[in-house]
Design a protein around this motif. Structure first.
Motif, mmCIF file in Angstrom:
data_model
loop_
_atom_site.group_PDB
_atom_site.id
_atom_site.type_symbol
_atom_site.label_atom_id
_atom_site.label_comp_id
_atom_site.label_asym_id
_atom_site.label_seq_id
_atom_site.Cartn_x
_atom_site.Cartn_y
_atom_site.Cartn_z
ATOM 1 N N GLU A 112 27.952 -0.144 -13.767
ATOM 2 C CA GLU A 112 29.298 -0.014 -14.247
ATOM 3 C C GLU A 112 29.720 1.354 -14.630
ATOM 4 O OE1 GLU A 112 29.650 -2.669 -17.426
ATOM 5 O OE2 GLU A 112 28.021 -3.751 -17.032
ATOM 6 N N VAL A 113 29.115 2.427 -15.026
ATOM 7 C CA VAL A 113 29.308 3.705 -15.386
ATOM 8 C C VAL A 113 30.148 4.260 -13.913
ATOM 9 C CG1 VAL A 113 28.545 6.086 -15.434
ATOM 10 C CG2 VAL A 113 27.574 4.045 -16.886
ATOM 11 N N VAL A 114 29.676 4.069 -12.810
ATOM 12 C CA VAL A 114 30.310 4.454 -11.436
ATOM 13 C C VAL A 114 31.627 3.726 -11.336
ATOM 14 C CG1 VAL A 114 29.914 4.574 -8.891
ATOM 15 C CG2 VAL A 114 27.784 4.869 -10.311
ATOM 16 N N ALA A 115 31.513 2.360 -11.616
ATOM 17 C CA ALA A 115 33.020 1.690 -11.340
ATOM 18 C C ALA A 115 33.904 2.142 -12.250
ATOM 19 C CB ALA A 115 32.579 0.276 -11.588
ATOM 20 N N ALA A 116 33.447 2.375 -13.503
ATOM 21 C CA ALA A 116 34.695 3.032 -14.606
ATOM 22 C C ALA A 116 34.937 4.143 -13.989
ATOM 23 C CB ALA A 116 33.811 2.910 -15.957
ATOM 24 N N THR A 117 33.962 5.112 -13.632
ATOM 25 C CA THR A 117 34.379 6.370 -13.295
ATOM 26 C C THR A 117 35.668 6.448 -12.106
ATOM 27 O OG1 THR A 117 32.368 7.368 -14.010
ATOM 28 C CG2 THR A 117 33.551 8.681 -12.448
ATOM 29 N N GLY A 118 35.257 5.332 -11.331
ATOM 30 C CA GLY A 118 36.030 5.277 -9.986
ATOM 31 C C GLY A 118 37.474 4.909 -10.397
ATOM 32 N N THR A 140 35.641 15.433 -13.327
ATOM 33 C CA THR A 140 34.250 15.768 -13.201
ATOM 34 C C THR A 140 33.506 14.637 -14.277
ATOM 35 O OG1 THR A 140 32.586 17.473 -13.831
ATOM 36 C CG2 THR A 140 34.517 17.568 -15.098
ATOM 37 N N ALA A 141 32.128 14.378 -13.905
ATOM 38 C CA ALA A 141 31.649 13.292 -14.710
ATOM 39 C C ALA A 141 30.400 13.640 -15.323
ATOM 40 C CB ALA A 141 31.174 12.147 -13.668
ATOM 41 N N ASP A 142 30.356 13.015 -16.498
ATOM 42 C CA ASP A 142 29.065 13.290 -17.426
ATOM 43 C C ASP A 142 28.178 12.268 -17.078
ATOM 44 O OD1 ASP A 142 27.045 13.471 -19.250
ATOM 45 O OD2 ASP A 142 28.402 13.672 -20.962
ATOM 46 N N ILE A 143 26.984 12.574 -16.149
ATOM 47 C CA ILE A 143 25.908 11.681 -15.842
ATOM 48 C C ILE A 143 24.694 11.760 -16.575
ATOM 49 C CG2 ILE A 143 27.077 11.551 -13.635
ATOM 50 C CD1 ILE A 143 24.662 12.897 -12.312
ATOM 51 N N GLU A 144 25.058 12.330 -17.632
ATOM 52 C CA GLU A 144 23.805 12.472 -18.541
ATOM 53 C C GLU A 144 22.660 13.063 -17.842
ATOM 54 O OE1 GLU A 144 23.399 9.241 -21.537
ATOM 55 O OE2 GLU A 144 24.805 8.227 -20.588
ATOM 56 N N GLY A 145 21.328 12.608 -17.911
ATOM 57 C CA GLY A 145 20.285 13.196 -17.280
ATOM 58 C C GLY A 145 20.158 12.959 -15.975
ATOM 59 N N GLY A 146 21.169 12.188 -15.267
ATOM 60 C CA GLY A 146 21.076 11.922 -13.990
ATOM 61 C C GLY A 146 20.829 10.503 -13.854
ATOM 62 N N TYR A 147 20.503 9.739 -14.674
ATOM 63 C CA TYR A 147 20.006 8.213 -14.360
ATOM 64 C C TYR A 147 19.149 8.143 -13.579
ATOM 65 C CZ TYR A 147 23.764 5.657 -17.126
ATOM 66 O OH TYR A 147 24.401 5.147 -18.342
ATOM 67 N N GLY A 148 17.944 8.819 -13.607
ATOM 68 C CA GLY A 148 16.830 8.822 -12.770
ATOM 69 C C GLY A 148 15.743 9.329 -13.486
ATOM 70 N N GLU A 149 14.477 9.042 -13.336
ATOM 71 C CA GLU A 149 13.219 9.724 -13.857
ATOM 72 C C GLU A 149 12.796 10.659 -12.763
ATOM 73 O OE1 GLU A 149 11.955 9.483 -16.838
ATOM 74 O OE2 GLU A 149 13.490 8.423 -17.216
ATOM 75 N N THR A 150 13.108 10.681 -11.564
ATOM 76 C CA THR A 150 12.698 11.711 -10.412
ATOM 77 C C THR A 150 13.819 12.362 -9.976
ATOM 78 O OG1 THR A 150 12.650 10.188 -8.787
ATOM 79 C CG2 THR A 150 10.816 10.090 -10.187
ATOM 80 N N ILE A 196 27.892 8.666 -7.336
ATOM 81 C CA ILE A 196 29.101 9.098 -8.091
ATOM 82 C C ILE A 196 30.010 9.740 -7.585
ATOM 83 C CG2 ILE A 196 28.281 11.377 -9.523
ATOM 84 C CD1 ILE A 196 29.815 8.571 -11.229
ATOM 85 N N ILE A 197 29.537 10.854 -6.619
ATOM 86 C CA ILE A 197 30.577 11.441 -5.664
ATOM 87 C C ILE A 197 31.310 10.302 -4.907
ATOM 88 C CG2 ILE A 197 30.484 12.671 -3.346
ATOM 89 C CD1 ILE A 197 28.187 14.500 -4.508
ATOM 90 N N ARG A 198 30.750 9.364 -4.383
ATOM 91 C CA ARG A 198 31.613 8.249 -3.648
ATOM 92 C C ARG A 198 32.706 7.693 -4.433
ATOM 93 N NH1 ARG A 198 26.025 5.092 -1.351
ATOM 94 N NH2 ARG A 198 25.544 6.500 0.190
ATOM 95 N N ALA A 199 32.403 7.815 -5.839
ATOM 96 C CA ALA A 199 33.358 7.448 -6.808
ATOM 97 C C ALA A 199 34.803 8.289 -6.889
ATOM 98 C CB ALA A 199 32.778 7.072 -8.319
ATOM 99 N N GLY A 200 34.434 9.460 -6.119
ATOM 100 C CA GLY A 200 35.456 10.241 -6.020
ATOM 101 C C GLY A 200 35.613 11.492 -7.000
ATOM 102 N N VAL A 201 34.445 11.948 -7.735
ATOM 103 C CA VAL A 201 34.388 13.146 -8.545
ATOM 104 C C VAL A 201 34.075 14.248 -7.934
ATOM 105 C CG1 VAL A 201 33.485 11.560 -10.587
ATOM 106 C CG2 VAL A 201 31.837 12.923 -9.121
ATOM 107 N N VAL A 202 34.438 15.591 -8.409
ATOM 108 C CA VAL A 202 34.363 16.627 -8.037
ATOM 109 C C VAL A 202 33.409 17.513 -8.637
ATOM 110 C CG1 VAL A 202 36.644 16.587 -6.630
ATOM 111 C CG2 VAL A 202 36.290 17.767 -9.167
ATOM 112 N N GLY A 203 32.910 17.031 -9.674
ATOM 113 C CA GLY A 203 31.836 17.815 -10.621
ATOM 114 C C GLY A 203 30.994 16.835 -11.335
ATOM 115 N N ILE A 204 29.933 17.367 -11.679
ATOM 116 C CA ILE A 204 29.103 16.442 -12.892
ATOM 117 C C ILE A 204 28.266 17.319 -13.894
ATOM 118 C CG2 ILE A 204 28.463 14.902 -11.044
ATOM 119 C CD1 ILE A 204 25.596 16.507 -10.923
#
Length: 281
Positions: free
Chosen positions: A68-74, A85-95, A106-114
């Motif tokens: 939903e975050v990716v869709a909203a960003t798109g 540019t998107a705030d993806i917090e900690g990266g939505y991943g443990e690794t 998130i790049i596929r959603a069209g952003v140019v920064g994170i």
């Protein structure tokens, strides 16, 4: 948006950090707020993780479903023509591998920064180890290279937010982490929670790289932070909280007074329709 368009926006966004002027970057939480910021003349728009999560019906802190975050960003990217540019917090991943996957999506959603932060929600581990944080930034950079989009990575240093260490050790660690993050592939550093002007100036001098500071009510303005050498000012969840406060006021007045004067607006429906109609061509 074509890949070439995205790459051009990415390069333009990167140049905005070289100044002058200082980059004032408003944080949007949906397509409407992003479009209004663009219409006001801002050259780029950021997302706010808090505002976006709340708009989706979830608390901040990676509680909103990633899809939903990716869709909203798109939707934000689609609505504006300036870099996002998107705030993806900690990266939505443990690794690091999971972070790379998130960055690819998130790049596929069209952003140019994170934005990528180094703190956690764990009370016994408020900040990730530097090795882990570096690996996550490296993974994000490698994912961007694989996607063919030179996104700008704004690496958040949360030592001040989490009050880790005393004042002296905190500054030393911020410099150490900042240098390591830049070497790992970051382009800008974001000491979130830092408001002391003297320390900001010292950090800018010690690192000599673009620094992002949050602009807050009652704090220093653009001119003052610019004189310190700050390259970028963002607004975090501030604008979304102001709008939520207004909605709360409207709700309370409607409920308690039963009158509609609170609905008086300076914006007209036709003007708003035209604002968004321009995005469809």
């Amino acid at each position: 948006m074509t890949k070439d368009d995205q790459k051009q926006l990415s390069e333009a966004f990167r140049k905005m950090h070289q100044g002058p002027p200082l980059l004032l970057l408003p944080n949007a939480w949906d397509a409407m707020s992003a479009r209004l910021f663009e219409a006001a003349g801002f050259p780029a728009v950021a997302t706010t993780s808090g505002g976006l999560a709340w708009a989706l019906g979830f608390p901040d802190g990676e509680h909103a479903p990633w899809s939903e975050v990716v869709a909203a960003t798109g939707r934000i990217v689609r609505t504006v023509r300036v870099p996002v540019t998107a705030d993806i917090e900690g990266g939505y991943g443990e690794t690091p591998e999971q972070v790379a996957r998130s960055v690819t999506e998130i790049i596929r959603a069209g952003v140019v920064g994170i934005n990528l932060e180094d703190s956690t929600a764990l009370s016994d581990l408020p900040i990730r180890s530097m090795e882990d944080s570096v690996a996550r930034i490296q993974a994000a950079r490698q994912a961007a290279q694989a996607a063919g989009v030179p996104i700008l990575i704004n690496a958040r240093i949360d030592l001040y937010l989490k009050s880790v260490g005393d004042e002296e050790t905190r500054f030393t660690e911020a410099v150490r982490r900042g240098k390591a993050y830049m070497a790992a592939g970051a382009d800008c550093l974001f000491p979130f929670g830092l408001s002391d002007l003297k320390i900001i100036a010292e950090l800018v001098k010690a690192l000599n790289v673009p620094i992002n500071i949050v602009g807050r009510a009652g704090g220093p303005g653009v001119a003052e932070l610019g004189r310190l050498g700050v390259a970028r000012i963002s607004t975090a969840s501030g604008p979304s909280l102001v709008v939520m406060s207004l909605i709360k006021q409207i709700a309370e007045e409607l409920r308690t007074k039963g009158q509609f004067d609170v609905l008086k607006s300076s914006m007209k429906r036709l003007d708003v329709q035209q604002l968004f109609a321009a995005r469809s061509n």
